[in-house]
Design a protein around this motif. Sequence first.
Motif, short mmCIF file in Angstrom:
data_model
loop_
_atom_site.label_atom_id
_atom_site.label_comp_id
_atom_site.label_asym_id
_atom_site.label_seq_id
_atom_site.Cartn_x
_atom_site.Cartn_y
_atom_site.Cartn_z
N ASP A 88 0.88 -1.31 0.04
CA ASP A 88 -0.05 -0.16 -0.18
C ASP A 88 1.07 1.23 -0.02
N PRO A 89 0.80 2.16 -0.95
CA PRO A 89 1.55 3.03 -1.20
C PRO A 89 1.62 4.29 0.06
N ALA A 90 0.41 4.26 0.32
CA ALA A 90 0.01 5.59 1.39
C ALA A 90 0.94 5.42 2.64
N PRO A 91 1.07 4.30 3.63
CA PRO A 91 1.91 4.45 4.59
C PRO A 91 3.23 4.58 4.43
N PHE A 92 3.84 4.08 2.98
CA PHE A 92 5.40 4.28 2.79
C PHE A 92 5.43 5.95 2.47
N LEU A 93 4.68 6.48 1.64
CA LEU A 93 4.89 7.86 1.41
C LEU A 93 4.86 8.78 2.56
N ALA A 94 3.80 8.23 3.76
CA ALA A 94 3.65 9.09 4.99
C ALA A 94 5.09 8.82 5.64
N HIS A 95 5.52 7.63 5.82
CA HIS A 95 6.77 7.57 6.39
C HIS A 95 7.82 8.27 5.76
N VAL A 96 8.23 8.05 4.65
CA VAL A 96 9.33 8.56 4.11
C VAL A 96 9.43 10.08 4.09
N HIS A 97 8.32 10.97 3.94
CA HIS A 97 8.52 12.11 3.70
C HIS A 97 8.11 12.89 5.26
N ASP A 98 8.24 12.33 6.14
CA ASP A 98 8.35 12.72 7.53
C ASP A 98 9.60 13.13 7.62
N VAL A 99 9.94 14.24 7.33
CA VAL A 99 11.40 14.75 7.56
C VAL A 99 11.60 16.01 8.23
N ASP A 100 12.79 16.12 8.71
CA ASP A 100 12.93 17.50 9.34
C ASP A 100 13.36 18.66 8.22
N LEU A 101 12.41 19.79 8.15
CA LEU A 101 12.75 20.75 7.40
C LEU A 101 13.13 22.01 8.08
N THR A 102 13.96 21.87 9.23
CA THR A 102 14.25 23.10 10.05
C THR A 102 15.27 23.78 8.98
N GLY A 103 16.28 23.03 8.42
CA GLY A 103 17.40 23.81 7.79
C GLY A 103 16.85 24.54 6.48
N LEU A 104 15.63 24.36 5.89
CA LEU A 104 15.18 25.22 4.80
C LEU A 104 14.79 26.43 5.43
N GLU A 105 14.93 27.41 4.54
CA GLU A 105 14.70 28.72 4.77
C GLU A 105 14.11 29.44 3.81
N PRO A 106 13.14 30.50 3.89
CA PRO A 106 12.62 31.31 2.57
C PRO A 106 13.71 31.51 1.82
N SER A 107 13.13 31.74 0.50
CA SER A 107 14.19 32.11 -0.53
C SER A 107 13.53 33.11 -1.48
N PRO A 108 13.60 34.28 -0.96
CA PRO A 108 12.91 35.44 -1.52
C PRO A 108 13.48 35.82 -2.94
N ARG A 109 14.79 35.60 -3.06
CA ARG A 109 15.28 35.82 -4.47
C ARG A 109 14.76 34.83 -5.69
N LEU A 110 14.46 33.57 -5.17
CA LEU A 110 13.72 32.56 -6.05
C LEU A 110 12.49 32.82 -6.28
N ALA A 111 11.67 33.40 -5.03
CA ALA A 111 10.36 33.97 -5.15
C ALA A 111 10.18 34.69 -6.32
N ALA A 112 11.25 35.89 -6.17
CA ALA A 112 11.00 37.06 -7.03
C ALA A 112 11.06 36.59 -8.40
N ALA A 113 12.06 35.65 -8.70
CA ALA A 113 12.49 35.25 -9.87
C ALA A 113 11.23 34.59 -10.53
N LEU A 114 10.52 33.60 -9.69
CA LEU A 114 9.66 33.14 -10.39
C LEU A 114 8.22 33.93 -10.74
N GLU A 115 8.11 34.84 -9.75
CA GLU A 115 7.15 36.02 -9.93
C GLU A 115 7.20 36.72 -11.12
N GLY A 116 8.54 36.68 -11.76
CA GLY A 116 8.92 37.47 -12.97
C GLY A 116 8.83 36.63 -14.16
N LEU A 117 8.57 35.27 -14.09
CA LEU A 117 8.08 34.52 -15.24
C LEU A 117 6.63 34.69 -15.68
#
Length: 241
Positions: A88-117
């Motif tokens: 069953d894929p659902a429990p697998f996906l729930a388990h493997v994507h339960d990760v720590d995102l603490t190191g990720l920070e907002p990327s305003p430069r990338l956000a602005a670049a996407l906005e410009g497309l």
Amino acid sequence: MTAPETPLHRMTNPGARAFDEVETWVFDLDNTLYPAQHDLWGQIDRRMRDYISGLLNITPEEAFAQQKAYYRKYGTSLRGLMIEHGIDPAPFLAHVHDVDLTGLEPSPRLAAALEGLQGTKLVYTNGSERHALNVLGKLGLDKHFVAIHDIVAAEFHPKPSEEAYLRFLRAHGVEPKRAAMFEDLARNLEVPHRLGMTTVMVVPPNEEISTRESWEFEGREAAYIDHVTEDLAGFLERLGR
């Protein structure tokens, strides 16, 4: 519209496709919209190994080898487990994507670049929608994408299979000759290029990514790679201008 060559960006061949007619911008998620050095994939990799170890009652070392074999053969480890073990894929996906995102920070430069497309922006991932929403939220990019096409929407047919891309194109009404695809894996760009898309490979400045298999680096000089960049935000800024 052609992005100029810089130390962080190059075209792989003289016939590289440009962006003049692009109206749909398609982005992979992991190791593409955030730098691979954050190593979220390393966390996912370890959680897949542990899940497979428990599921099949094998050692972590055996589970890791099985995981990578399925990944290479089927496009994702999950697809291999579904085909060969009927999980069953659902429990697998729930388990493997339960990760720590603490190191990720907002990327305003990338956000602005996407906005410009100009045009429609989509995320196309072999992961889950929940994982994509969590990551995009942390990066501050969620409002820039109109849809996420995840592995569930793909009915568990992963990139790089042609069937997976055709499902994606149909689901979102994308005309491939008016679309660009951004990916960190060369093999995931072969079919999009054949279908008519402009292809961009996003590579980490430091190639020593411990969670990568050697075969994942194959194809980077292939004719189906139109552009290569180490700086996604900078690349998109130049396109937006």
